[in-house]
Design a protein around this motif. Structure first.
Motif, PDB file in Angstrom:
ATOM      1  N   HIS A  34      47.126  47.031  25.248  1.00 17.02           N
ATOM      2  CA  HIS A  34      47.787  47.792  26.305  1.00 17.02           C
ATOM      3  C   HIS A  34      47.526  47.166  27.683  1.00 17.02           C
ATOM      4  O   HIS A  34      48.447  47.007  28.484  1.00 17.02           O
ATOM      5  CB  HIS A  34      47.325  49.243  26.290  1.00 17.02           C
ATOM      6  CG  HIS A  34      47.955  50.080  27.344  1.00 17.02           C
ATOM      7  ND1 HIS A  34      49.270  50.490  27.291  1.00 17.02           N
ATOM      8  CD2 HIS A  34      47.469  50.559  28.517  1.00 17.02           C
ATOM      9  CE1 HIS A  34      49.555  51.192  28.377  1.00 17.02           C
ATOM     10  NE2 HIS A  34      48.477  51.246  29.142  1.00 17.02           N
ATOM     11  N   ALA A  35      46.283  46.797  27.949  1.00 16.35           N
ATOM     12  CA  ALA A  35      45.936  46.214  29.259  1.00 16.35           C
ATOM     13  C   ALA A  35      46.678  44.904  29.496  1.00 16.35           C
ATOM     14  O   ALA A  35      47.122  44.633  30.614  1.00 16.35           O
ATOM     15  CB  ALA A  35      44.428  45.990  29.346  1.00 16.35           C
ATOM     16  N   GLN A  37      49.578  44.028  28.155  1.00 17.39           N
ATOM     17  CA  GLN A  37      51.024  44.239  28.221  1.00 17.39           C
ATOM     18  C   GLN A  37      51.462  44.792  29.567  1.00 17.39           C
ATOM     19  O   GLN A  37      52.580  44.534  29.998  1.00 17.39           O
ATOM     20  CB  GLN A  37      51.470  45.188  27.112  1.00 17.39           C
ATOM     21  CG  GLN A  37      51.446  44.554  25.751  1.00 17.39           C
ATOM     22  CD  GLN A  37      51.773  45.551  24.654  1.00 17.39           C
ATOM     23  OE1 GLN A  37      51.979  46.739  24.905  1.00 17.39           O
ATOM     24  NE2 GLN A  37      51.798  45.070  23.425  1.00 17.39           N
ATOM     25  N   ARG A  38      50.574  45.533  30.224  1.00 17.14           N
ATOM     26  CA  ARG A  38      50.929  46.120  31.519  1.00 17.14           C
ATOM     27  C   ARG A  38      51.245  45.034  32.525  1.00 17.14           C
ATOM     28  O   ARG A  38      50.535  44.035  32.612  1.00 17.14           O
ATOM     29  CB  ARG A  38      49.774  46.978  32.057  1.00 17.14           C
ATOM     30  CG  ARG A  38      49.586  48.248  31.279  1.00 17.14           C
ATOM     31  CD  ARG A  38      48.551  49.136  31.918  1.00 17.14           C
ATOM     32  NE  ARG A  38      49.080  49.649  33.169  1.00 17.14           N
ATOM     33  CZ  ARG A  38      48.326  49.971  34.202  1.00 17.14           C
ATOM     34  NH1 ARG A  38      47.020  49.834  34.141  1.00 17.14           N
ATOM     35  NH2 ARG A  38      48.865  50.440  35.303  1.00 17.14           N
ATOM     36  N   ARG A  39      52.291  45.205  33.275  1.00 14.69           N
ATOM     37  CA  ARG A  39      52.701  44.310  34.360  1.00 14.69           C
ATOM     38  C   ARG A  39      52.807  42.852  33.926  1.00 14.69           C
ATOM     39  O   ARG A  39      52.546  41.939  34.706  1.00 14.69           O
ATOM     40  CB  ARG A  39      51.745  44.450  35.553  1.00 14.69           C
ATOM     41  CG  ARG A  39      51.704  45.851  36.122  1.00 14.69           C
ATOM     42  CD  ARG A  39      50.877  45.949  37.369  1.00 14.69           C
ATOM     43  NE  ARG A  39      49.537  45.445  37.216  1.00 14.69           N
ATOM     44  CZ  ARG A  39      48.432  46.168  37.316  1.00 14.69           C
ATOM     45  NH1 ARG A  39      48.507  47.447  37.565  1.00 14.69           N
ATOM     46  NH2 ARG A  39      47.253  45.622  37.176  1.00 14.69           N
ATOM     47  N   ASN A  41      51.098  40.771  31.747  1.00 12.09           N
ATOM     48  CA  ASN A  41      49.879  39.954  31.746  1.00 12.09           C
ATOM     49  C   ASN A  41      49.622  39.261  30.405  1.00 12.09           C
ATOM     50  O   ASN A  41      48.490  38.922  30.091  1.00 12.09           O
ATOM     51  CB  ASN A  41      48.672  40.822  32.103  1.00 12.09           C
ATOM     52  CG  ASN A  41      48.655  41.161  33.565  1.00 12.09           C
ATOM     53  OD1 ASN A  41      48.569  40.274  34.405  1.00 12.09           O
ATOM     54  ND2 ASN A  41      48.762  42.442  33.880  1.00 12.09           N
ATOM     55  N   GLN A  92      39.775  47.795  31.940  1.00 11.57           N
ATOM     56  CA  GLN A  92      40.661  47.418  33.047  1.00 11.57           C
ATOM     57  C   GLN A  92      39.856  46.811  34.200  1.00 11.57           C
ATOM     58  O   GLN A  92      40.234  45.791  34.761  1.00 11.57           O
ATOM     59  CB  GLN A  92      41.450  48.634  33.535  1.00 11.57           C
ATOM     60  CG  GLN A  92      42.546  48.318  34.524  1.00 11.57           C
ATOM     61  CD  GLN A  92      43.685  47.540  33.888  1.00 11.57           C
ATOM     62  OE1 GLN A  92      44.099  47.822  32.768  1.00 11.57           O
ATOM     63  NE2 GLN A  92      44.199  46.561  34.593  1.00 11.57           N
ATOM     64  N   ASP A  96      40.479  43.083  35.565  1.00 10.83           N
ATOM     65  CA  ASP A  96      41.229  43.096  36.818  1.00 10.83           C
ATOM     66  C   ASP A  96      41.240  41.780  37.608  1.00 10.83           C
ATOM     67  O   ASP A  96      42.275  41.423  38.149  1.00 10.83           O
ATOM     68  CB  ASP A  96      40.770  44.228  37.742  1.00 10.83           C
ATOM     69  CG  ASP A  96      41.626  45.461  37.594  1.00 10.83           C
ATOM     70  OD1 ASP A  96      42.704  45.380  36.951  1.00 10.83           O
ATOM     71  OD2 ASP A  96      41.216  46.519  38.092  1.00 10.83           O
TER      72      ASP A  96
END
Length: 100
Positions: A34-35, A37-39, A41, A92, A96
């Motif tokens: 999920h992390a 796939q966000r934005r 990445n 996250q 980051d």
């Protein structure tokens, strides 16, 4: 005119140590997917999953005592490490610096 390619960088290597028998490993695998796939990445890391059942030698080499664990390397240098249970916000925060 020749270009200088010395500025070419590669994405850091994210090694995901897991066990197929571990519920926390499956949970962290979902959080990680999920992390990333966000934005968009998907290419922030070169992700390499390492299963304890297949490569216990790598667990020993990296000093991993139990699954799940994440180690981030770049040019042979360890940049981050976490072993054990991890909530989405913790993951996250760890990722980051490299995410969009």
């Amino acid at each position: 005119m020749l270009r200088s390619w010395s500025t070419v960088t590669t994405a850091p290597l994210l090694i995901f140590f897991y066990s197929s028998r571990c519920g926390l490993s499956r949970q962290l695998d979902g959080y990680l997917a999920h992390a990333l796939q966000r934005r968009g990445n998907h290419n922030a890391f070169r992700v390499r999953p390492v299963a304890f059942e297949q490569r216990p030698d790598l667990f020993a080499r990296f000093g991993i005592d139990a699954a799940p664990a994440i180690v981030i390397l770049h040019d042979g240098e360890e940049l981050a490490r976490h072993e054990g249970a991890m909530r989405p916000r913790m993951l996250q925060a760890m990722l980051d610096p490299w995410l969009n």
